[in-house]
Motif scaffolding. Structure first.
Motif, mmCIF file in Angstrom:
data_model
loop_
_atom_site.group_PDB
_atom_site.id
_atom_site.type_symbol
_atom_site.label_atom_id
_atom_site.label_comp_id
_atom_site.label_asym_id
_atom_site.label_seq_id
_atom_site.Cartn_x
_atom_site.Cartn_y
_atom_site.Cartn_z
ATOM 1 N N VAL A 17 39.505 28.755 43.853
ATOM 2 C CA VAL A 17 39.341 30.184 44.132
ATOM 3 C C VAL A 17 39.707 30.465 45.588
ATOM 4 C CG1 VAL A 17 37.709 32.107 44.202
ATOM 5 C CG2 VAL A 17 37.564 30.419 42.357
ATOM 6 N N ALA A 18 39.258 29.611 46.483
ATOM 7 C CA ALA A 18 39.559 29.787 47.903
ATOM 8 C C ALA A 18 41.058 29.767 48.163
ATOM 9 C CB ALA A 18 38.866 28.701 48.719
ATOM 10 N N THR A 19 41.773 28.895 47.489
ATOM 11 C CA THR A 19 43.228 28.830 47.637
ATOM 12 C C THR A 19 43.873 30.134 47.180
ATOM 13 O OG1 THR A 19 43.216 26.441 47.320
ATOM 14 C CG2 THR A 19 45.298 27.566 46.944
ATOM 15 N N MET A 20 43.383 30.692 46.084
ATOM 16 C CA MET A 20 43.947 31.937 45.563
ATOM 17 C C MET A 20 43.762 33.099 46.543
ATOM 18 S SD MET A 20 42.675 31.574 41.625
ATOM 19 C CE MET A 20 43.448 33.037 40.984
ATOM 20 N N PHE A 21 42.611 33.138 47.223
ATOM 21 C CA PHE A 21 42.311 34.219 48.160
ATOM 22 C C PHE A 21 42.669 33.877 49.603
ATOM 23 C CE2 PHE A 21 39.652 35.545 44.629
ATOM 24 C CZ PHE A 21 39.777 36.924 44.658
ATOM 25 N N ARG A 22 43.068 32.632 49.824
ATOM 26 C CA ARG A 22 43.395 32.143 51.166
ATOM 27 C C ARG A 22 42.208 32.267 52.108
ATOM 28 N NH1 ARG A 22 49.474 34.622 51.470
ATOM 29 N NH2 ARG A 22 50.324 33.221 49.917
ATOM 30 N N VAL A 23 41.071 31.780 51.627
ATOM 31 C CA VAL A 23 39.853 31.746 52.431
ATOM 32 C C VAL A 23 39.256 30.346 52.331
ATOM 33 C CG1 VAL A 23 39.341 34.197 52.124
ATOM 34 C CG2 VAL A 23 38.398 32.543 50.510
ATOM 35 N N ASP A 24 38.203 30.104 53.080
ATOM 36 C CA ASP A 24 37.493 28.832 53.040
ATOM 37 C C ASP A 24 36.607 28.782 51.786
ATOM 38 O OD1 ASP A 24 34.925 27.113 53.975
ATOM 39 O OD2 ASP A 24 36.726 26.482 55.064
ATOM 40 N N ARG A 50 34.642 31.977 36.601
ATOM 41 C CA ARG A 50 35.482 32.363 35.463
ATOM 42 C C ARG A 50 36.854 32.808 35.976
ATOM 43 N NH1 ARG A 50 30.371 34.537 34.028
ATOM 44 N NH2 ARG A 50 29.625 33.574 32.106
ATOM 45 N N GLU A 51 37.893 32.180 35.445
ATOM 46 C CA GLU A 51 39.252 32.481 35.897
ATOM 47 C C GLU A 51 39.592 33.952 35.684
ATOM 48 O OE1 GLU A 51 43.828 30.873 35.466
ATOM 49 O OE2 GLU A 51 42.360 30.272 33.958
ATOM 50 N N GLN A 52 39.195 34.511 34.561
ATOM 51 C CA GLN A 52 39.512 35.903 34.259
ATOM 52 C C GLN A 52 38.887 36.850 35.291
ATOM 53 O OE1 GLN A 52 38.274 37.082 30.358
ATOM 54 N NE2 GLN A 52 39.361 39.015 30.441
ATOM 55 N N GLU A 53 37.647 36.578 35.678
ATOM 56 C CA GLU A 53 36.966 37.415 36.670
ATOM 57 C C GLU A 53 37.617 37.273 38.049
ATOM 58 O OE1 GLU A 53 32.557 38.083 38.664
ATOM 59 O OE2 GLU A 53 32.807 36.578 37.096
ATOM 60 N N VAL A 54 37.995 36.053 38.404
ATOM 61 C CA VAL A 54 38.629 35.807 39.698
ATOM 62 C C VAL A 54 39.972 36.527 39.771
ATOM 63 C CG1 VAL A 54 39.651 34.030 41.179
ATOM 64 C CG2 VAL A 54 37.447 33.611 40.074
ATOM 65 N N ARG A 55 40.770 36.419 38.719
ATOM 66 C CA ARG A 55 42.074 37.090 38.707
ATOM 67 C C ARG A 55 41.934 38.610 38.754
ATOM 68 N NH1 ARG A 55 45.988 33.621 38.659
ATOM 69 N NH2 ARG A 55 45.734 31.590 37.676
ATOM 70 N N ALA A 56 40.924 39.154 38.079
ATOM 71 C CA ALA A 56 40.683 40.598 38.119
ATOM 72 C C ALA A 56 40.317 41.029 39.542
ATOM 73 C CB ALA A 56 39.582 40.975 37.144
ATOM 74 N N LEU A 57 39.456 40.254 40.205
ATOM 75 C CA LEU A 57 39.073 40.554 41.582
ATOM 76 C C LEU A 57 40.278 40.448 42.506
ATOM 77 C CD1 LEU A 57 36.643 41.228 43.385
ATOM 78 C CD2 LEU A 57 36.316 38.785 43.707
ATOM 79 N N LEU A 58 41.108 39.465 42.281
ATOM 80 C CA LEU A 58 42.314 39.276 43.090
ATOM 81 C C LEU A 58 43.264 40.461 42.940
ATOM 82 C CD1 LEU A 58 43.693 37.189 44.944
ATOM 83 C CD2 LEU A 58 44.752 36.224 42.931
ATOM 84 N N ASN A 59 43.304 41.046 41.741
ATOM 85 C CA ASN A 59 44.186 42.187 41.475
ATOM 86 C C ASN A 59 43.543 43.519 41.823
ATOM 87 O OD1 ASN A 59 46.336 40.616 40.514
ATOM 88 N ND2 ASN A 59 45.399 40.486 38.491
ATOM 89 N N GLY A 60 42.323 43.481 42.350
ATOM 90 C CA GLY A 60 41.667 44.702 42.787
ATOM 91 C C GLY A 60 40.946 45.451 41.692
ATOM 92 N N ILE A 61 40.703 44.817 40.561
ATOM 93 C CA ILE A 61 39.986 45.456 39.463
ATOM 94 C C ILE A 61 38.504 45.179 39.663
ATOM 95 C CG2 ILE A 61 39.653 45.540 36.972
ATOM 96 C CD1 ILE A 61 42.562 44.437 36.755
ATOM 97 N N PRO A 62 37.661 46.234 39.715
ATOM 98 C CA PRO A 62 36.225 45.982 39.922
ATOM 99 C C PRO A 62 35.626 45.185 38.769
ATOM 100 C CG PRO A 62 36.682 48.342 39.721
ATOM 101 C CD PRO A 62 37.979 47.611 39.569
ATOM 102 N N PRO A 63 34.707 44.272 39.080
ATOM 103 C CA PRO A 63 34.099 43.452 38.019
ATOM 104 C C PRO A 63 33.231 44.288 37.093
ATOM 105 C CG PRO A 63 33.021 43.050 40.109
ATOM 106 C CD PRO A 63 34.167 43.965 40.383
ATOM 107 N N GLN A 64 33.246 43.941 35.810
ATOM 108 C CA GLN A 64 32.386 44.603 34.839
ATOM 109 C C GLN A 64 31.171 43.733 34.629
ATOM 110 O OE1 GLN A 64 34.646 45.300 31.313
ATOM 111 N NE2 GLN A 64 35.913 46.862 32.268
ATOM 112 N N ARG A 65 30.024 44.302 34.830
ATOM 113 C CA ARG A 65 28.775 43.548 34.670
ATOM 114 C C ARG A 65 28.307 43.612 33.231
ATOM 115 N NH1 ARG A 65 28.500 40.280 38.815
ATOM 116 N NH2 ARG A 65 28.910 41.372 40.722
ATOM 117 N N GLU A 66 27.867 42.471 32.744
ATOM 118 C CA GLU A 66 27.297 42.425 31.405
ATOM 119 C C GLU A 66 25.886 42.971 31.497
ATOM 120 O OE1 GLU A 66 27.530 38.531 29.801
ATOM 121 O OE2 GLU A 66 29.596 38.270 30.422
ATOM 122 N N GLY A 67 25.525 43.804 30.542
ATOM 123 C CA GLY A 67 24.200 44.332 30.685
ATOM 124 C C GLY A 67 23.668 44.818 29.458
#
Length: 67
Positions: A17-24, A50-67
């Motif tokens: 995940v850090a590599t994808m976002f270029r952070v530590d 979760r890869e799907q959640e990480v990719r959504a965050l990377l693309n600027g899509i707000p996370p959907q919370r299960e509830g």
């Protein structure tokens, strides 16, 4: 290596995940503690994301919370 079933959701390590976002990787852990990213704990106590959640965050899509 762990065996995955065909319907298993892909999980990423903090380093991946850090590599994808270029952070530590520690930044990714801070995001999880702050609730910006959902983490799953392995039996050994390691965090996985979760890869799907990480990719959504990377693309600027707000996370959907299960509830």
């Amino acid at each position: 290596m762990t065996a995955r079933t065909p319907d298993a959701e892909p999980l990423l390590t903090p380093a991946e995940v850090a590599t994808m976002f270029r952070v530590d990787p520690k930044t990714v852990t801070r995001w999880a503690k702050a609730g910006k990213l959902t983490s799953i704990r392995t039996l050994g106590g390691h965090r996985r994301y979760r890869e799907q959640e990480v990719r959504a965050l990377l693309n600027g899509i707000p996370p959907q919370r299960e509830g």
